[in-house]
Design a protein around this motif. Structure first.
Motif, short mmCIF file in Angstrom:
data_model
loop_
_atom_site.label_atom_id
_atom_site.label_comp_id
_atom_site.label_asym_id
_atom_site.label_seq_id
_atom_site.Cartn_x
_atom_site.Cartn_y
_atom_site.Cartn_z
N GLN A 189 129.40 35.30 21.70
CA GLN A 189 129.74 34.52 22.88
C GLN A 189 128.56 34.27 23.81
O GLN A 189 128.59 33.36 24.62
CB GLN A 189 130.86 35.21 23.68
N GLY A 190 127.53 35.08 23.71
CA GLY A 190 126.39 34.94 24.61
C GLY A 190 125.12 34.64 23.84
O GLY A 190 125.00 34.98 22.67
N GLY A 191 124.19 34.00 24.50
CA GLY A 191 122.91 33.69 23.86
C GLY A 191 121.75 34.04 24.75
O GLY A 191 121.88 34.10 25.98
N TYR A 192 120.62 34.29 24.14
CA TYR A 192 119.40 34.59 24.88
C TYR A 192 118.78 33.29 25.38
O TYR A 192 118.93 32.25 24.77
CB TYR A 192 118.40 35.33 23.99
N ASN A 193 118.07 33.37 26.47
CA ASN A 193 117.41 32.21 27.07
C ASN A 193 115.90 32.42 27.07
O ASN A 193 115.28 32.48 28.12
CB ASN A 193 117.90 32.02 28.51
N PHE A 194 115.31 32.52 25.89
CA PHE A 194 113.88 32.74 25.79
C PHE A 194 113.14 31.40 25.79
O PHE A 194 113.62 30.42 25.23
CB PHE A 194 113.52 33.47 24.50
N ALA A 195 111.98 31.39 26.41
CA ALA A 195 111.14 30.19 26.38
C ALA A 195 110.39 30.16 25.05
O ALA A 195 109.97 31.19 24.52
CB ALA A 195 110.14 30.22 27.54
N THR A 196 110.24 28.98 24.50
CA THR A 196 109.52 28.81 23.24
C THR A 196 108.02 28.97 23.47
O THR A 196 107.47 28.42 24.42
CB THR A 196 109.80 27.40 22.66
N VAL A 197 107.39 29.74 22.62
CA VAL A 197 105.94 29.92 22.64
C VAL A 197 105.43 29.35 21.32
O VAL A 197 105.46 30.02 20.29
CB VAL A 197 105.55 31.41 22.79
N PRO A 198 104.99 28.08 21.33
CA PRO A 198 104.66 27.39 20.08
C PRO A 198 103.65 28.13 19.18
O PRO A 198 103.83 28.18 17.97
CB PRO A 198 104.09 26.05 20.55
N ILE A 199 102.61 28.70 19.76
CA ILE A 199 101.59 29.36 18.94
C ILE A 199 102.19 30.57 18.21
O ILE A 199 101.92 30.80 17.03
CB ILE A 199 100.34 29.74 19.76
N LEU A 200 103.05 31.31 18.89
CA LEU A 200 103.72 32.46 18.28
C LEU A 200 104.74 32.00 17.24
O LEU A 200 104.84 32.56 16.14
CB LEU A 200 104.39 33.31 19.35
N GLN A 201 105.47 30.96 17.57
CA GLN A 201 106.45 30.41 16.66
C GLN A 201 105.78 29.94 15.36
O GLN A 201 106.27 30.23 14.27
CB GLN A 201 107.19 29.26 17.34
N ASN A 202 104.67 29.24 15.47
CA ASN A 202 103.96 28.77 14.29
C ASN A 202 103.41 29.92 13.46
O ASN A 202 103.45 29.90 12.24
CB ASN A 202 102.82 27.82 14.68
N TYR A 203 102.91 30.95 14.15
CA TYR A 203 102.38 32.11 13.45
C TYR A 203 103.49 32.78 12.62
O TYR A 203 103.30 33.10 11.44
CB TYR A 203 101.80 33.12 14.46
N LEU A 204 104.65 32.96 13.24
CA LEU A 204 105.76 33.61 12.53
C LEU A 204 106.29 32.75 11.39
O LEU A 204 106.67 33.27 10.33
CB LEU A 204 106.88 33.95 13.51
N LEU A 205 106.29 31.46 11.57
CA LEU A 205 106.76 30.56 10.51
C LEU A 205 105.80 30.55 9.32
O LEU A 205 106.19 30.31 8.19
CB LEU A 205 106.94 29.14 11.04
N ASP A 206 104.52 30.81 9.59
CA ASP A 206 103.51 30.80 8.52
C ASP A 206 103.40 32.12 7.76
O ASP A 206 102.65 32.22 6.80
CB ASP A 206 102.13 30.44 9.09
N LEU A 207 104.12 33.14 8.21
CA LEU A 207 104.05 34.45 7.53
C LEU A 207 104.58 34.39 6.11
O LEU A 207 105.43 33.71 5.74
CB LEU A 207 104.83 35.52 8.30
#
Length: 167
Positions: free
Chosen positions: A149-167
């Motif tokens: 029922q609830g969700g987190y409200n985190f801001a996107t950090v593109p450099i971190l997001q890309n790093y994790l996607l490239d793992l």
């Protein structure tokens, strides 16, 4: 879940340098603690499972090098996430938690497995459904649904997001 635990274990045991290994261990303890504080109990438990692996637990010199603050975090995590008494400590923390939260699903799967050992029908009259079993299953599913029922409200950090996607 298992992939994260195995990754944590492999990252620690692959490091030969004692200082670097204890620093890495401390970072994983911090990551588990932050997950716990964000009420991501599944994420915290996955990291803890990697730290509790016998290959990591036996590294006494490495554990001895982590700072006192790390030990305090580790002891709190160990108390909350211990498996004895059917996860009694974690159940207590879950009950007090507000949304958003990510529950440790293994706890609920254990409950469902335990309940599944009961028959689907009443032994004395096989044409009757075991209603008590169905109520227990429904209760567990409702507990899990509560967390959706609830969700987190985190801001996107593109450099971190890309790093994790490239793992």
């Amino acid at each position: 879940f298992c992939n994260v635990g195995n990754w944590v274990t492999s990252q620690i045991v692959q490091e030969y340098d004692l200082e670097k290994r204890s620093s890495l261990l401390y970072k994983f303890v911090q990551a588990a603690y932050e997950s716990y504080k964000f009420k991501n109990f599944n994420g915290a438990m996955s990291i803890i499972s990697g730290l509790q692996n016998h290959c990591v637990k036996r590294l006494k010199l490495t554990w001895d090098q982590i700072p006192d603050k790390g030990w305090d975090m580790w002891e709190e995590l160990s108390d909350v996430f211990k498996c004895d008494q059917n996860f009694a400590s974690l159940r207590s923390v879950n009950a007090k938690s507000s949304l958003p939260a990510v529950p440790y699903l293994g706890m609920y799967l254990s409950d469902l497995t335990f309940i599944d050992n009961e028959g689907n029908f009443i032994k004395e009259n096989p044409s009757l459904i075991n209603f008590v079993k169905m109520l227990y299953i429904g209760n567990i599913i409702r507990q899990i649904e509560k967390y959706q029922q609830g969700g987190y409200n985190f801001a996107t950090v593109p450099i971190l997001q890309n790093y994790l996607l490239d793992l």
